[in-house]
Design a protein around this motif. Structure first.
Motif, PDB file in Angstrom:
ATOM      1  N   TYR A   5      68.307  25.935  -4.175  1.00 18.13           N
ATOM      2  CA  TYR A   5      69.744  25.834  -3.957  1.00 18.13           C
ATOM      3  C   TYR A   5      70.044  24.475  -3.346  1.00 18.13           C
ATOM      4  N   GLU A   6      70.960  23.709  -4.007  1.00 15.53           N
ATOM      5  CA  GLU A   6      71.314  22.365  -3.523  1.00 15.53           C
ATOM      6  C   GLU A   6      72.585  22.443  -2.695  1.00 15.53           C
ATOM      7  N   THR A   7      72.559  21.829  -1.527  1.00 13.44           N
ATOM      8  CA  THR A   7      73.733  21.768  -0.651  1.00 13.44           C
ATOM      9  C   THR A   7      74.042  20.314  -0.335  1.00 13.44           C
ATOM     10  N   SER A   8      75.184  20.079   0.289  1.00 14.79           N
ATOM     11  CA  SER A   8      75.547  18.719   0.684  1.00 14.79           C
ATOM     12  C   SER A   8      74.686  18.210   1.829  1.00 14.79           C
ATOM     13  N   ALA A   9      74.009  19.125   2.535  1.00 12.62           N
ATOM     14  CA  ALA A   9      73.159  18.720   3.663  1.00 12.62           C
ATOM     15  C   ALA A   9      71.712  18.506   3.246  1.00 12.62           C
ATOM     16  N   ASP A  55      71.340   8.985   0.827  1.00 12.72           N
ATOM     17  CA  ASP A  55      70.332   9.882   0.234  1.00 12.72           C
ATOM     18  C   ASP A  55      70.994  11.066  -0.477  1.00 12.72           C
ATOM     19  N   ALA A  56      72.022  11.603   0.155  1.00 18.86           N
ATOM     20  CA  ALA A  56      72.728  12.732  -0.459  1.00 18.86           C
ATOM     21  C   ALA A  56      73.347  12.318  -1.801  1.00 18.86           C
ATOM     22  N   LEU A  57      73.945  11.105  -1.856  1.00 20.86           N
ATOM     23  CA  LEU A  57      74.544  10.626  -3.102  1.00 20.86           C
ATOM     24  C   LEU A  57      73.488  10.400  -4.178  1.00 20.86           C
ATOM     25  N   ALA A  58      72.337   9.823  -3.791  1.00 23.51           N
ATOM     26  CA  ALA A  58      71.266   9.586  -4.760  1.00 23.51           C
ATOM     27  C   ALA A  58      70.740  10.901  -5.326  1.00 23.51           C
ATOM     28  N   ALA A  59      70.554  11.913  -4.458  1.00 20.12           N
ATOM     29  CA  ALA A  59      70.060  13.208  -4.926  1.00 20.12           C
ATOM     30  C   ALA A  59      71.074  13.916  -5.819  1.00 20.12           C
ATOM     31  N   THR A  60      72.353  13.810  -5.462  1.00 17.35           N
ATOM     32  CA  THR A  60      73.394  14.481  -6.252  1.00 17.35           C
ATOM     33  C   THR A  60      73.576  13.831  -7.617  1.00 17.35           C
ATOM     34  N   THR A  61      73.579  12.493  -7.654  1.00 10.69           N
ATOM     35  CA  THR A  61      73.705  11.806  -8.948  1.00 10.69           C
ATOM     36  C   THR A  61      72.509  12.085  -9.850  1.00 10.69           C
ATOM     37  N   ALA A  62      71.308  12.182  -9.254  1.00  7.89           N
ATOM     38  CA  ALA A  62      70.130  12.520 -10.058  1.00  7.89           C
ATOM     39  C   ALA A  62      70.251  13.933 -10.634  1.00  7.89           C
ATOM     40  N   ALA A  63      70.786  14.872  -9.823  1.00  8.54           N
ATOM     41  CA  ALA A  63      70.964  16.243 -10.310  1.00  8.54           C
ATOM     42  C   ALA A  63      72.024  16.308 -11.404  1.00  8.54           C
ATOM     43  N   VAL A  64      73.083  15.491 -11.269  1.00  6.97           N
ATOM     44  CA  VAL A  64      74.131  15.467 -12.289  1.00  6.97           C
ATOM     45  C   VAL A  64      73.578  14.937 -13.611  1.00  6.97           C
ATOM     46  N   VAL A  68      65.002  14.497 -11.569  1.00  5.77           N
ATOM     47  CA  VAL A  68      64.426  14.985 -10.305  1.00  5.77           C
ATOM     48  C   VAL A  68      64.382  13.821  -9.323  1.00  5.77           C
ATOM     49  N   SER A  69      65.059  13.976  -8.179  1.00  6.81           N
ATOM     50  CA  SER A  69      65.072  12.914  -7.167  1.00  6.81           C
ATOM     51  C   SER A  69      63.743  12.864  -6.419  1.00  6.81           C
ATOM     52  N   LYS A  70      63.546  11.778  -5.686  1.00  3.17           N
ATOM     53  CA  LYS A  70      62.289  11.594  -4.941  1.00  3.17           C
ATOM     54  C   LYS A  70      62.123  12.650  -3.862  1.00  3.17           C
ATOM     55  N   GLN A  71      63.187  12.957  -3.159  1.00  2.00           N
ATOM     56  CA  GLN A  71      63.102  13.952  -2.088  1.00  2.00           C
ATOM     57  C   GLN A  71      62.783  15.346  -2.637  1.00  2.00           C
ATOM     58  N   LEU A  72      63.342  15.671  -3.806  1.00  2.00           N
ATOM     59  CA  LEU A  72      63.053  16.974  -4.405  1.00  2.00           C
ATOM     60  C   LEU A  72      61.606  17.046  -4.863  1.00  2.00           C
ATOM     61  N   LYS A  73      61.056  15.945  -5.344  1.00  2.00           N
ATOM     62  CA  LYS A  73      59.641  15.921  -5.743  1.00  2.00           C
ATOM     63  C   LYS A  73      58.730  16.223  -4.552  1.00  2.00           C
ATOM     64  N   LYS A  74      59.046  15.608  -3.409  1.00  2.30           N
ATOM     65  CA  LYS A  74      58.232  15.852  -2.210  1.00  2.30           C
ATOM     66  C   LYS A  74      58.300  17.308  -1.787  1.00  2.30           C
ATOM     67  N   VAL A  75      59.487  17.901  -1.855  1.00  4.99           N
ATOM     68  CA  VAL A  75      59.653  19.299  -1.451  1.00  4.99           C
ATOM     69  C   VAL A  75      58.847  20.224  -2.355  1.00  4.99           C
ATOM     70  N   ALA A  93      70.473  23.895 -15.977  1.00  7.91           N
ATOM     71  CA  ALA A  93      69.427  23.994 -17.001  1.00  7.91           C
ATOM     72  C   ALA A  93      68.732  22.653 -17.208  1.00  7.91           C
ATOM     73  N   LYS A  94      69.487  21.526 -17.153  1.00  8.97           N
ATOM     74  CA  LYS A  94      68.864  20.211 -17.317  1.00  8.97           C
ATOM     75  C   LYS A  94      67.866  19.914 -16.201  1.00  8.97           C
ATOM     76  N   LEU A  95      68.265  20.241 -14.986  1.00  6.75           N
ATOM     77  CA  LEU A  95      67.359  20.034 -13.856  1.00  6.75           C
ATOM     78  C   LEU A  95      66.126  20.925 -13.979  1.00  6.75           C
ATOM     79  N   GLY A  96      66.292  22.152 -14.460  1.00  6.22           N
ATOM     80  CA  GLY A  96      65.151  23.037 -14.666  1.00  6.22           C
ATOM     81  C   GLY A  96      64.185  22.487 -15.695  1.00  6.22           C
ATOM     82  N   GLY A  97      64.688  21.880 -16.758  1.00  7.88           N
ATOM     83  CA  GLY A  97      63.818  21.277 -17.766  1.00  7.88           C
ATOM     84  C   GLY A  97      63.047  20.090 -17.209  1.00  7.88           C
TER      85      GLY A  97
END
Length: 546
Positions: A5-9, A55-64, A68-75, A93-97
């Motif tokens: 689940y992605e949040t703004s935080a 960081d939040a903007l970079a992760a959100t734009t990558a999800a859009v 997969v953003s760098k922080q999500l890869k680490k998690v 679905a795109k992020l899942g692929g």
């Protein structure tokens, strides 16, 4: 099962305790009515918080964009072990692929997962627990602003909103100016009605009223800076013999105040138009060259933005502004309009009535290309617009002259010089005599006597009368010959030969005569037969008496 689940935080990963709940989602919202009930279904395994808005903007734009953003890869690397095979529930679905390509486990996305995400969103503060609600709200607002700026790709030089507002204000000013000028003309017309007919220019009329006031002061005032000297003399002459009513000083003061407001609005409109031209040359230079600054701004305003206008096909650009007429024509099954706002462009206005539709269609096709270059191109080059405008001008010139230039197939734009082709229309008639090699006698052309015979003219009647006279002359000769036969039997042989001669002569005459004349002669002979028979009977009776 794990839930991403992605949040703004930051990123939150939950463990789904009861997988059966995912299968029956009709009453799933009842299990999320309170944070306590929600914690019985989901358990927070890990939460990765963003350090700042960047960081939040970079992760959100990558999800859009489905990356997969760098922080999500680490998690995911810390959480997922290679031995453990678990499904990951993802909202996009795109992020899942993209996650499936990077890691060796399957991602699930369906309508049940979307319903679960809605329920998590309703109790996200209770499920996270670590972050206070105020901090979550502030981070959501900051991320929303940052994401909006990123999507807009903010640049002061590329904001077409200013153009839309400026052209809308320009149209409003034109309407207000027309109303105010007509009000001033009607108001001052009670005092000096002749001035309205003499001075047709609205700006000059307002300046004269504002400068002079009452018509009595018109003779002493100098109007050479506003109108020509000849017109000034006519105005002063009309002021002396005017039939208008007298007005007070208070009335003229109010009229002059209105004139001051009108002149200020005219000045404001002029400066606004110059501002609009400069903004159009910065934002849409190619479109401005093709159709003009004012029409280009109205097209952008009608489309909503320059990007939206660039997405329209050429047919839509051609009819933009004539939506009412188009749908009315479709409803009544009549001819659809050929142009909208583009009708006021210079190239379309210069074309003749016959070629206005072609000019609008060609201009719309090139204008749509110019919009795409202006909206999506990086450099502000105006060569495209100037080149296409020159081609359209030459094409319209050829259409007006009626001579189309032939372009050879080889080489771009290379035109061969050909001689002018002039078509000569020759009508050849088919002659069947040419099919045979045998000699064929040519048919004699009928003389014009037929036409005379057909027509009931006096000349034709004269011909018939002459034929009857000839027959009448021939009858007495035949009667004399018959008398000679009876008187002298010796001259029978000679008498038998003699009556044949007039018959042959008659036949020759009939052959030489036309068919219509022959018919007339035959009718005359039939009429003459009974009279000859009566004469014969009388002769026989005389001979018997003797």
């Amino acid at each position: 099962m794990l839930v991403l689940y992605e949040t703004s935080a930051g990123y939150a990963i939950f463990k789904l305790l009861d997988e059966k709940k995912l299968q029956a989602t009709d009453n799933l919202f009842k299990d999320f009515e309170s944070p306590a009930k929600a914690n019985k279904i989901l358990k927070l395994k890990q939460f990765s918080k963003f350090t700042d808005t960047t960081d939040a903007l970079a992760a959100t734009t990558a999800a859009v964009e489905g990356k997969v953003s760098k922080q999500l890869k680490k998690v995911l690397k810390k959480l997922v072990l290679p031995d453990v095979q678990e499904k990951l529930l993802v909202a996009d679905a795109k992020l899942g692929g993209a996650i499936k390509e990077k890691f060796n486990f399957s991602c699930l996305t369906n309508s049940n997962v979307q319903e679960l995400m809605r329920c998590i969103r309703s109790q996200i503060n209770g499920l996270l627990g670590e972050l206070p609600e105020k901090e979550m709200t502030a981070m959501a607002l900051g991320l929303a602003h940052s994401l909006s700026r990123y999507k807009l790709k903010f640049s002061p030089d590329k904001v077409d909103t200013m153009i839309i507002q400026a052209v809308s204000l320009l149209d409003d000013l034109d309407k207000e100016l027309n109303n105010y000028i007509m009000r001033c003309r009607e108001w001052y017309g009670w005092h000096f009605p002749e001035l309205s007919k003499l001075v047709t220019d609205n700006t000059a009329y307002i300046k004269i009223v504002q400068q002079v006031g009452t018509r009595e002061k018109m003779i002493k005032s100098d109007l050479s800076e506003i109108i020509p000297e000849e017109l000034e003399a006519l105005v002063k002459e009309a002021a002396e013999i005017s039939m208008g009513t007298e007005i007070s000083d208070e009335d003229i003061d109010n009229i002059q105040m209105l004139c001051i407001e009108i002149l200020a609005m005219i000045t404001h409109r002029t400066s606004l138009f110059e501002y609009l031209k400069s903004r159009m040359m910065v934002i849409a230079p190619n479109l401005s060259i093709m159709v003009g600054e004012l029409i280009g701004a109205r097209l952008i305003s009608r489309a909503g933005s320059l990007v939206n206008l660039s997405k329209f096909p050429a047919s839509t650009v051609q009819l933009l502004g004539s939506e009412k007429a188009l749908f009315r024509a479709l409803k009544t099954k009549r001819d659809t309009p050929k142009y909208g706002l583009i009708y006021h462009a210079t190239l379309v206005g210069q074309a003749s009535t016959k070629n206005k539709g072609k000019a609008a269609r060609m201009l719309a096709a090139k204008a749509s290309l110019a919009c795409r270059v202006d909206a999506l191109g990086e450099d502000g080059n105006v060569d495209l617009g100037a080149e296409h405008k020159a081609k359209l001008a030459s094409r319209m010139r050829n259409l007006e002259e009626g001579n189309q230039r032939r372009i050879s197939s080889g080489g771009k734009g290379s035109a061969k010089k050909h001689e002018k082709f002039q078509f000569k229309s020759e009508v050849a008639q088919y002659e069947p005599e040419m099919d045979s090699t045998l000699p064929v006698k040519k048919k004699k052309k009928r003389p014009l006597v037929e036409e005379v015979g057909e027509s009931s003219s006096p000349a034709a009647k004269k011909l018939k009368v002459e034929v009857k006279d000839e027959e009448a002359d021939a009858e007495p000769t035949s009667e004399k010959k018959k008398k000679k036969k009876k008187r002298t039997m010796e001259v029978e042989d000679t008498a038998a030969a003699e009556p044949e001669e007039p018959v042959s002569a008659k036949k020759k005459k009939k052959k030489s005569m036309q068919p219509e004349e022959v018919e007339a002669v035959a009718v005359a002979e039939v009429n003459a037969e009974p009279t000859s028979e009566k004469k014969k009977k009388k002769k026989k009776s005389k001979v018997a008496d003797e």
